[in-house]
Scaffold this motif. Sequence first.
Motif, mmCIF file in Angstrom:
data_model
loop_
_atom_site.group_PDB
_atom_site.id
_atom_site.type_symbol
_atom_site.label_atom_id
_atom_site.label_comp_id
_atom_site.label_asym_id
_atom_site.label_seq_id
_atom_site.Cartn_x
_atom_site.Cartn_y
_atom_site.Cartn_z
ATOM 1 N N LYS A 73 -10.719 -26.958 -1.968
ATOM 2 C CA LYS A 73 -11.242 -25.464 -2.013
ATOM 3 C C LYS A 73 -12.596 -25.335 -2.775
ATOM 4 N N ARG B 241 -16.489 -23.307 6.404
ATOM 5 C CA ARG B 241 -15.143 -23.498 7.360
ATOM 6 C C ARG B 241 -14.288 -22.659 6.521
ATOM 7 N N ARG B 242 -13.404 -21.882 7.119
ATOM 8 C CA ARG B 242 -12.152 -21.204 6.679
ATOM 9 C C ARG B 242 -10.988 -21.531 6.923
ATOM 10 N N GLY C 56 -8.207 -17.642 4.877
ATOM 11 C CA GLY C 56 -9.472 -17.316 4.860
ATOM 12 C C GLY C 56 -10.277 -17.701 3.771
ATOM 13 N N TYR C 57 -9.540 -18.524 2.943
ATOM 14 C CA TYR C 57 -10.205 -19.328 1.736
ATOM 15 C C TYR C 57 -11.228 -20.306 2.450
ATOM 16 N N ARG C 58 -12.287 -20.322 1.705
ATOM 17 C CA ARG C 58 -13.369 -21.662 2.146
ATOM 18 C C ARG C 58 -12.689 -23.031 2.073
ATOM 19 N N GLU C 59 -12.919 -23.932 2.790
ATOM 20 C CA GLU C 59 -12.430 -24.983 2.539
ATOM 21 C C GLU C 59 -13.730 -26.215 2.936
#
Length: 112
Positions: free
Chosen positions: A2, A29-30, A34-37
């Motif tokens: 994350k 990347r999501r 919906g979190y950024r990865e």
Amino acid sequence: MKIGELAGRAGVSTRALRYYEQQGLLPARRGANGYREYEESDLKLVAEIRTLVSSGFTLEDARPFVECLRAGNETGNACPDSLAVSRRKLAEIDAEIRTLLKRRAEILSQLS
């Protein structure tokens, strides 16, 4: 990983990471939530960007180095475009040095 973990490991703020993403330097990347990865390789991209910026390069200057790393090269300066940016930056620094030496000589002559 994350965004908070990447920020902590890279020694930058999450705000900086979002800015790098906005500038197209860091992949966006999501996850399904919906979190950024981010991947481990993104840590290397951020390190490259930080090193370049601390050496006086702009974020736009950093783009060819990041693209070189994304292409699978071991270092960001392994590609012709990044080498061209480095050569241009060296020429700029050399010009600044010449200007400073000229100013120094002028001031020194006023002291004599």
